[in-house]
Write a protein that holds these residues in place. Structure first.
Motif, mmCIF file in Angstrom:
data_model
loop_
_atom_site.group_PDB
_atom_site.id
_atom_site.type_symbol
_atom_site.label_atom_id
_atom_site.label_comp_id
_atom_site.label_asym_id
_atom_site.label_seq_id
_atom_site.Cartn_x
_atom_site.Cartn_y
_atom_site.Cartn_z
ATOM 1 N N UNK A 21 26.187 42.789 31.060
ATOM 2 C CA UNK A 21 25.662 41.533 31.596
ATOM 3 C C UNK A 21 26.757 40.529 31.958
ATOM 4 N N UNK A 22 27.986 40.760 31.540
ATOM 5 C CA UNK A 22 29.091 39.841 31.858
ATOM 6 C C UNK A 22 29.530 39.920 33.323
ATOM 7 N N UNK A 23 29.088 40.954 34.015
ATOM 8 C CA UNK A 23 29.505 41.150 35.400
ATOM 9 C C UNK A 23 28.293 41.017 36.323
ATOM 10 N N UNK A 24 28.272 39.982 37.155
ATOM 11 C CA UNK A 24 27.124 39.770 38.049
ATOM 12 C C UNK A 24 26.979 40.921 39.058
ATOM 13 N N UNK A 25 25.765 41.432 39.143
ATOM 14 C CA UNK A 25 25.513 42.583 40.018
ATOM 15 C C UNK A 25 25.945 42.342 41.455
ATOM 16 N N UNK A 66 41.200 40.317 46.093
ATOM 17 C CA UNK A 66 40.448 39.208 46.677
ATOM 18 C C UNK A 66 39.106 39.009 45.975
ATOM 19 N N UNK A 67 38.532 40.092 45.494
ATOM 20 C CA UNK A 67 37.239 40.025 44.823
ATOM 21 C C UNK A 67 37.334 39.311 43.475
ATOM 22 N N UNK A 68 38.504 39.301 42.873
ATOM 23 C CA UNK A 68 38.681 38.634 41.577
ATOM 24 C C UNK A 68 38.200 37.188 41.632
ATOM 25 N N UNK A 69 38.502 36.485 42.715
ATOM 26 C CA UNK A 69 38.075 35.084 42.815
ATOM 27 C C UNK A 69 36.550 34.970 42.847
ATOM 28 N N UNK A 70 35.868 35.950 43.397
ATOM 29 C CA UNK A 70 34.402 35.929 43.396
ATOM 30 C C UNK A 70 33.843 36.145 41.995
ATOM 31 N N UNK A 71 34.513 37.014 41.226
ATOM 32 C CA UNK A 71 34.105 37.180 39.827
ATOM 33 C C UNK A 71 34.257 35.861 39.082
ATOM 34 N N UNK A 77 35.234 37.682 35.214
ATOM 35 C CA UNK A 77 36.587 38.026 35.642
ATOM 36 C C UNK A 77 36.787 39.521 35.481
ATOM 37 N N UNK A 78 37.800 40.034 36.156
ATOM 38 C CA UNK A 78 38.180 41.431 35.956
ATOM 39 C C UNK A 78 39.158 41.433 34.787
ATOM 40 N N UNK A 79 38.609 41.641 33.595
ATOM 41 C CA UNK A 79 39.430 41.628 32.396
ATOM 42 C C UNK A 79 39.795 43.056 31.995
ATOM 43 N N UNK A 80 40.352 43.215 30.818
ATOM 44 C CA UNK A 80 40.921 44.489 30.388
ATOM 45 C C UNK A 80 39.963 45.662 30.536
ATOM 46 N N UNK A 81 38.765 45.544 30.016
ATOM 47 C CA UNK A 81 37.812 46.650 30.067
ATOM 48 C C UNK A 81 37.416 46.938 31.515
ATOM 49 N N UNK A 82 37.101 45.911 32.278
ATOM 50 C CA UNK A 82 36.731 46.098 33.678
ATOM 51 C C UNK A 82 37.877 46.706 34.469
ATOM 52 N N UNK A 105 48.476 54.885 37.860
ATOM 53 C CA UNK A 105 49.113 53.585 38.108
ATOM 54 C C UNK A 105 49.428 53.384 39.590
ATOM 55 N N UNK A 106 49.824 54.428 40.269
ATOM 56 C CA UNK A 106 50.138 54.339 41.697
ATOM 57 C C UNK A 106 48.894 54.059 42.540
ATOM 58 N N UNK A 107 47.760 54.569 42.098
ATOM 59 C CA UNK A 107 46.531 54.369 42.863
ATOM 60 C C UNK A 107 46.179 52.899 43.016
ATOM 61 N N UNK A 108 46.518 52.095 42.014
ATOM 62 C CA UNK A 108 46.193 50.668 42.045
ATOM 63 C C UNK A 108 47.437 49.828 41.774
ATOM 64 N N UNK A 109 48.565 50.276 42.252
ATOM 65 C CA UNK A 109 49.857 49.637 41.935
ATOM 66 C C UNK A 109 49.921 48.171 42.343
ATOM 67 N N UNK A 110 49.231 47.756 43.377
ATOM 68 C CA UNK A 110 49.313 46.381 43.848
ATOM 69 C C UNK A 110 48.289 45.446 43.234
ATOM 70 N N UNK A 111 47.672 45.839 42.150
ATOM 71 C CA UNK A 111 46.577 45.021 41.592
ATOM 72 C C UNK A 111 47.100 43.741 40.939
ATOM 73 N N UNK A 112 46.283 42.712 41.049
ATOM 74 C CA UNK A 112 46.548 41.418 40.399
ATOM 75 C C UNK A 112 45.683 41.240 39.161
ATOM 76 N N UNK A 113 44.866 42.208 38.862
ATOM 77 C CA UNK A 113 43.899 42.084 37.780
ATOM 78 C C UNK A 113 44.252 43.005 36.636
#
Length: 113
Positions: A21-25, A66-71, A77-82, A105-113
Motif C-alpha cells: 500500500x506504500x506505492x500508489x498504483x 524521472x518517475x522518482x519525483x512522481x512517487x 519513494x523508491x526506497x531500498x525494497x522497491x 548492476x550494469x542493467x540499472x547503472x545510471x539509477x538515482x534511486x
C-alpha cells in the motif's frame, strides 16, 4: 506493439509494489509501462550483445529516475525494497531475452534511486 515473448507476456511486472500500500498504483502503472516499453524495444531492436542491451536498459533506468519525483509527489519513494524489486524486474527482462550473463548492476547503472 504486443509482446511476443511468452515468458514476458505472462509476467506480472512490479507485483510486489502493487501489493504494498506504500506505492500508489497509478505511479506503479507508469513503472510497469517503462518495463513493457523496454521489452518492446528489445523485441524490435534485437540487441546483438550485452552492450546493446545495456544501452536499452539505461534508457529505461533514466525513465525510472524521472518517475522518482512522481512517487515523491504521491507521498512515496523508491526506497531500498522497491529498488531491489525494480532491479529484479530488469534482471527478469534480461534473462527472458536470453541475456542470462547480464550484470544486475550494469542493467540499472545510471539509477538515482
Amino acid at each position: 506493439m504486443p509482446i511476443t515473448n511468452q515468458q514476458v507476456a505472462g509476467h506480472a511486472f512490479l507485483q510486489q509494489m502493487y501489493d504494498d500500500f506504500n506505492f500508489p498504483d497509478h505511479v506503479v502503472d507508469r513503472g510497469k509501462a517503462i518495463l513493457l516499453r523496454l521489452c518492446e524495444r528489445i523485441e524490435v531492436e534485437r540487441p546483438p550483445d550485452l552492450e546493446s542491451l545495456y544501452a536499452l536498459t539505461q534508457a529505461a533506468t533514466e525513465e525510472f529516475n524521472l518517475l522518482e519525483s512522481e512517487f515523491v509527489a504521491a507521498g512515496s519513494e523508491i526506497e531500498t525494497v522497491a529498488r531491489e524489486w525494480i532491479c529484479d524486474e530488469f534482471c527478469f527482462v534480461a534473462s527472458a531475452y536470453a541475456f542470462t550473463e547480464a550484470d544486475a548492476e550494469e542493467l540499472t547503472a545510471g539509477r538515482d534511486w
